[in-house]
Design a protein around this motif. Structure first.
Motif, PDB file in Angstrom:
ATOM      1  N   VAL A 164      33.864  47.986  29.626  1.00 41.78           N
ATOM      2  CA  VAL A 164      33.582  48.966  30.674  1.00 41.78           C
ATOM      3  C   VAL A 164      32.081  49.225  30.688  1.00 41.78           C
ATOM      4  N   GLU A 165      31.505  49.375  31.894  1.00 40.72           N
ATOM      5  CA  GLU A 165      30.068  49.623  31.973  1.00 40.72           C
ATOM      6  C   GLU A 165      29.777  51.017  32.529  1.00 40.72           C
ATOM      7  N   LEU A 166      28.694  51.593  32.035  1.00 44.12           N
ATOM      8  CA  LEU A 166      28.277  52.931  32.430  1.00 44.12           C
ATOM      9  C   LEU A 166      26.996  52.846  33.250  1.00 44.12           C
ATOM     10  N   VAL A 167      26.969  53.542  34.372  1.00 40.42           N
ATOM     11  CA  VAL A 167      25.763  53.666  35.192  1.00 40.42           C
ATOM     12  C   VAL A 167      25.503  55.160  35.336  1.00 40.42           C
ATOM     13  N   ALA A 175      28.297  44.014  36.793  1.00 41.72           N
ATOM     14  CA  ALA A 175      29.458  44.405  35.985  1.00 41.72           C
ATOM     15  C   ALA A 175      30.753  44.027  36.688  1.00 41.72           C
ATOM     16  N   MET A 176      30.847  44.364  37.976  1.00 45.19           N
ATOM     17  CA  MET A 176      32.051  44.059  38.744  1.00 45.19           C
ATOM     18  C   MET A 176      32.295  42.561  38.809  1.00 45.19           C
ATOM     19  N   PRO A 190      35.188  47.208  34.905  1.00 44.61           N
ATOM     20  CA  PRO A 190      35.144  48.439  35.700  1.00 44.61           C
ATOM     21  C   PRO A 190      33.897  49.244  35.353  1.00 44.61           C
ATOM     22  N   VAL A 191      33.519  50.159  36.245  1.00 40.18           N
ATOM     23  CA  VAL A 191      32.263  50.893  36.102  1.00 40.18           C
ATOM     24  C   VAL A 191      32.515  52.396  36.173  1.00 40.18           C
ATOM     25  N   THR A 200      40.225  44.529  40.351  1.00 41.15           N
ATOM     26  CA  THR A 200      39.819  45.101  41.638  1.00 41.15           C
ATOM     27  C   THR A 200      38.310  45.002  41.822  1.00 41.15           C
ATOM     28  N   ALA A 201      37.580  45.304  40.762  1.00 47.57           N
ATOM     29  CA  ALA A 201      36.117  45.232  40.812  1.00 47.57           C
ATOM     30  C   ALA A 201      35.654  43.810  41.105  1.00 47.57           C
ATOM     31  N   PHE A 202      36.254  42.838  40.436  1.00 49.08           N
ATOM     32  CA  PHE A 202      35.873  41.436  40.617  1.00 49.08           C
ATOM     33  C   PHE A 202      36.087  40.988  42.060  1.00 49.08           C
ATOM     34  N   GLU A 203      37.241  41.298  42.618  1.00 49.24           N
ATOM     35  CA  GLU A 203      37.553  40.865  43.981  1.00 49.24           C
ATOM     36  C   GLU A 203      36.612  41.504  44.995  1.00 49.24           C
TER      37      GLU A 203
END
Length: 389
Positions: free
Chosen positions: A286-289, A303-304, A309-310, A359-362
């Protein structure tokens, strides 16, 4: 529309491969691959961006020039140095013009709001001027215009042919300064090499969070450290957080001291500047922004594209990229308690990492590719030139 071969001059603003400069390198490569003649003006000879462009056989011209903005919080002496450099740009511009004056450029494309030599160059070359605004300025970079914001923005609005904003949030931010017909939103594009679809999640002992980007206050690493401390106090221990990024003005020392004060050394790992972020992202979940205000969020898209997920702040362009509870979570700026709550959701239910990651990837694959970005910018060039005729 006559889609002839174009001669395009890009103007870079830095030597190292920051997010804006990586976007420039990718765009220059793809525009050249689409059959156009591309040249990139660089302020430094020995630089990461020049090496990257050489790999892709993109022509470069080196001529030192300086920013039209200065860092607000680095003292009066630094401010004076930037002011002096800015007025010396008159001399630097002339030297650059002499190197390229025999070239028939159609487009001068400035890659950042922090350099303005494209104004005079485009006029002298009788070319159209496209200006990429990739920063809010004061809100994210902590910079101010040498000539003052009002005078600078009026000059930009009077001379530019088109300003490209990398998010709707940025366009809205500058709407009072730039005429509507001169504004265009085109999202950044990220190269397909970042695409990595995770089939599932390995049975890891710990969930790995990643926060990447330049180590500076505006990127919010301090908020993430406080969130880790909150999670520790609540009894969570099956996780760690990786901090990766270039150290700016020794801010890493401040963060390391905070880690000690919060007594979370066992949960946090500093990686410094990481050249190969793609490999690092495959190690993380998981990534944090946590930025105070993100102009676009290249980190979020990378990240996506890596199926991560972010968790991002509800500021700047983040809500345009992150759909809450679909490809990540959103939290209020500088609210470590709320950030910790979002992180805990993944710790309580690791399967969310897989679901939201897909979902993020798509979404990233469909919306934020470099090829899509290059086509939209190429079409913009033709539209501007068509109006000229």
């Amino acid at each position: 529309m006559n889609k002839r071969r174009l001669n395009v001059l890009y103007i870079a603003h830095e030597g190292h491969m920051g997010g804006a400069t990586r976007s420039l390198a990718t765009l220059a490569k793809l525009i050249q691959e689409r059959g156009h003649n591309v040249t990139v003006a660089l302020p430094f000879k020995n630089s990461e961006i020049r090496n990257e462009l050489k790999k892709n056989d993109v022509e470069t011209i080196v001529q030192f020039y300086t920013w039209c903005q200065y860092p607000e919080n680095e003292g009066e002496f630094v401010k004076r140095i930037y002011q002096l450099g800015y007025w010396l740009n008159i001399f630097f511009e002339k030297k650059l013009y002499r190197k390229i004056r025999k070239r028939q450029f159609d487009i001068v494309h400035t890659n950042s709001s922090v350099v303005d030599i494209g104004i005079d160059l485009s006029h002298q070359l009788k070319a159209k001027h496209v200006w990429h605004f990739r920063e809010f300025g004061e809100e994210d970079l902590g910079t101010k215009y040498v000539r003052g914001k009002e005078k600078s923005m009026n000059m930009i609005n009077q001379t530019v042919d088109k300003v490209i904003f990398i998010s709707e949030a940025m366009e809205k931010h500058y709407a009072d300064w730039i005429d509507a017909e001169k504004r265009q939103v085109i999202y950044n594009g990220i190269g397909n090499e970042y695409l990595y679809e995770k089939e599932g999640r390995e049975d890891k002992e710990k969930v790995v969070f990643l926060i990447s980007g330049a180590l500076q206050r505006g990127k919010g690493q301090a908020c993430a450290i406080k969130a880790v401390s909150i999670l520790k106090s609540q009894g969570y221990d099956r996780f760690k957080m990786v901090i990766a990024g270039r150290n700016i003005a020794n801010y890493e020392n401040i963060l390391r001291e905070m880690v000690k004060e919060e007594e979370v050394e066992e949960f946090i790992e500093f990686r410094g500047f990481v050249e190969d972020m793609r490999t690092l992202r495959r190690e993380c979940d998981v990534e944090l922004v946590c930025s105070l205000k993100e102009a676009f969020g290249r980190v979020s898209v990378e990240a996506m594209m890596s199926s991560n997920p972010v968790i991002a702040t509800k500021s700047g362009a983040n809500p345009e990229l992150i759909q809450n509870e679909e490809n990540g979570f959103l939290f209020e700026v500088e609210n470590p308690k709320e950030l910790a709550e979002c992180m805990a959701k993944f710790l309580e239910n690791p399967q969310l990492i897989v679901q939201m990651g897909k979902t993020a990837f798509e979404r990233a694959k469909k919306t934020y590719t470099a090829e899509k970005n290059a086509v939209e910018i190429e079409n913009l060039y033709y539209q501007i030139l068509e109006r000229k005729q």
